[in-house]
Design an enzyme around this catalytic site. Structure first.
Site, PDB file in Angstrom:
ATOM      1  CG  HIS A  90    -103.560  22.107 -11.764  1.00 11.99           C
ATOM      2  ND1 HIS A  90    -104.373  22.954 -11.079  1.00 11.99           N
ATOM      3  CD2 HIS A  90    -103.194  22.762 -12.880  1.00 11.99           C
ATOM      4  CE1 HIS A  90    -104.488  24.096 -11.740  1.00 11.99           C
ATOM      5  NE2 HIS A  90    -103.792  24.005 -12.841  1.00 11.99           N
TER       6      HIS A  90
HETATM    7  N1  UDP Z   1     -95.205  25.483 -13.820  1.00 14.95           N
HETATM    8  C1  UDP Z   1     -93.957  25.341 -13.238  1.00 14.95           C
HETATM    9  N2  UDP Z   1     -93.504  24.070 -12.928  1.00 14.95           N
HETATM   10  C2  UDP Z   1     -94.243  22.963 -13.189  1.00 14.95           C
HETATM   11  C3  UDP Z   1     -95.525  23.119 -13.793  1.00 14.95           C
HETATM   12  C4  UDP Z   1     -95.982  24.395 -14.081  1.00 14.95           C
HETATM   13  O1  UDP Z   1     -93.242  26.319 -13.000  1.00 14.95           O
HETATM   14  O2  UDP Z   1     -93.790  21.867 -12.898  1.00 14.95           O
HETATM   15  C5  UDP Z   1     -95.701  26.847 -14.102  1.00 14.95           C
HETATM   16  C6  UDP Z   1     -96.166  27.071 -15.509  1.00 14.95           C
HETATM   17  O3  UDP Z   1     -95.099  27.504 -16.317  1.00 14.95           O
HETATM   18  C7  UDP Z   1     -97.223  28.132 -15.348  1.00 14.95           C
HETATM   19  C8  UDP Z   1     -97.758  27.901 -13.965  1.00 14.95           C
HETATM   20  O4  UDP Z   1     -96.846  27.057 -13.298  1.00 14.95           O
HETATM   21  O5  UDP Z   1     -96.676  29.431 -15.359  1.00 14.95           O
HETATM   22  C9  UDP Z   1     -99.104  27.262 -14.088  1.00 14.95           C
HETATM   23  O6  UDP Z   1     -99.562  26.848 -12.881  1.00 14.95           O
HETATM   24  P1  UDP Z   1    -100.841  25.953 -12.740  1.00 14.95           P
HETATM   25  O7  UDP Z   1    -101.006  25.141 -13.962  1.00 14.95           O
HETATM   26  O8  UDP Z   1    -100.704  25.272 -11.423  1.00 14.95           O
HETATM   27  O9  UDP Z   1    -102.022  26.998 -12.578  1.00 14.95           O
HETATM   28  P2  UDP Z   1    -102.996  27.679 -13.626  1.00 14.95           P
HETATM   29  O10 UDP Z   1    -102.158  28.500 -14.539  1.00 14.95           O
HETATM   30  O11 UDP Z   1    -103.758  26.594 -14.313  1.00 14.95           O
HETATM   31  O12 UDP Z   1    -103.877  28.533 -12.776  1.00 14.95           O
END
Ligand code: UDP
Length: 374
Positions: free
Chosen positions: A216
């Protein structure tokens, strides 16, 4: 729209603790802190991630009350998101000042919450403080640096993040090492083994015989060539690849004409947290640019190829994770892990998570209450 269109009316306890959030990972990592704060918590959602799959399903999963939603700023340019959210938050804090403001991570909501707290002279707490990628091309790096410097209390997940803060002169009673609340968030919602295997069968998957992937970050999906390179690498892998696709990444793929590549991968909608955790704990390995997933693999003991130019989570490099830039050996890194998968899983099962023992939320709330003078 996943969260209510109009503000939920709430009877606020006098002198509440405002918890400002705007995206999926913030809900996950603040869930237990909100629960432990109890009626004192006043949860404010900026609407940065407004898709139901990224917001309300997470409140439901953790059994949290729906938040006050004040602004649907998602999709606006970054400066407008931050400016409008700061202005609305400041007005809310003037009308009904909280005893403290809590933010988590590095999103635009975090920066807005920090600026509004600072401008309103309200103590500010940063959960997951001190992370640094030292990559000024990442908007998140700017958000987290500003937030740490404005914060009255920086809750660092690890010694590495506390050391980063010390290098910038943030030390002493402004900093505490708590661990990362993602550990208890994950443990509380990871489905038991029998449910996980039912879920795998429903998806036609076998334990340790598939790859879980998420993408993302703007650096990966906003550039046509980069996104195409990543999807081509995923499509060429020797195991099924499950890709719960973030709406912005899907939108970019469509506008770049990359649907034929998506058709070669098992693309699904973003998954509710328990389902995602079930797949993460049963996959052979993860390939992702997610920050949170880098932490979670250390709890479910799975290897990961982190596809980014830089990471602010060096604690897992060399054990749970390897870092590869897009187009620079992502497929090879996956094949290398697959060649000794059983040994790697065995070794990781003995490796403790650097992110703590599941008590970060409790430690954080004790410190927040102390700061807020509860
Ligand atoms: N996650 C989720 N469902 C999905 C993909 C990711 O629940 O289909 C969770 C994942 O386990 C993690 C979080 O979303 O805890 C990560 O979110 P993201 O990658 O959007 O943000 P980042 O952590 O990179 O800021």
């Amino acid at each position: 729209m996943g969260i209510p269109q109009s503000p939920v009316s709430v009877d606020l306890p006098p002198g509440s603790v405002a918890v400002v959030l705007g995206t999926r990972p913030e809900i996950i990592k603040l869930a237990h802190i909100i629960r432990l704060l109890g009626p004192a918590a006043r949860v404010i959602h900026t609407g940065q991630h407004y898709d139901a799959n990224l917001s309300s399903v997470f409140f439901r999963a953790f059994d949290l009350p729906l938040p006050t939603l004040f602004l649907e700023v998602g999709g606006e340019p970054r400066g407008i998101q931050i400016g409008e959210a700061t202005s609305r938050l400041t007005q809310m804090f003037l009308d009904d000042p909280p005893r403290a403001v809590v933010v988590q991570g590095d999103t635009n909501a975090v920066l807005a919450g920090s600026l509004a707290a600072n401008a309103s002279d309200i103590p500010l707490v940063h959960v997951e403080a001190g992370l640094r990628s030292y990559d000024r091309a990442m908007p998140e790096e700017h958000n987290r640096v500003v937030c740490d410097h404005l914060s009255d209390l920086c809750l660092a997940p690890t010694g590495t993040s506390a050391a980063n803060l010390a290098k910038e002169g943030i030390a002493g009673s402004r900093v505490a090492i708590t661990g990362n609340p993602v550990v208890e968030a994950l443990r509380s919602l990871l489905p038991p083994a029998d449910q996980r295997s039912q879920m795998l069968s429903r998806h036609g998957l076998q334990s340790n015989r598939f790859i879980l992937s998420t993408f993302h970050r703007p650096e990966n999906v906003d550039d046509r060539h980069t996104w195409e390179t990543i999807l081509s690498d995923l499509a060429a892998l020797p195991l099924p690849v499950v890709l719960p696709l973030h709406p912005r990444s899907r939108h970019r793929a469509a506008s770049f004409g990359l649907q034929p590549l998506l058709d070669q991968i098992r693309v699904v909608d973003p998954l509710p947290y328990p389902q995602f955790l079930a797949l993460l704990s049963e996959c052979a390995l993860a390939v992702s640019d997610s920050g949170g997933v880098q932490e979670e693999v250390s709890v479910v003991k799975r290897p990961m190829v982190v596809v980014r130019n830089s990471t602010e989570r060096p604690e897992v490099l060399g054990t749970f994770a390897v870092l590869r830039q897009p187009g620079d050996g992502v497929g090879e890194a996956v094949i290398q892990i697959l060649q000794s998968l059983q040994d790697t899983h065995h070794q990781l099962a003995q490796t403790p998570s650097p992110y703590g023992d599941g008590t970060a939320s409790q430690r954080s709330v004790t410190l927040i209450e102390r700061l807020a003078g509860a």
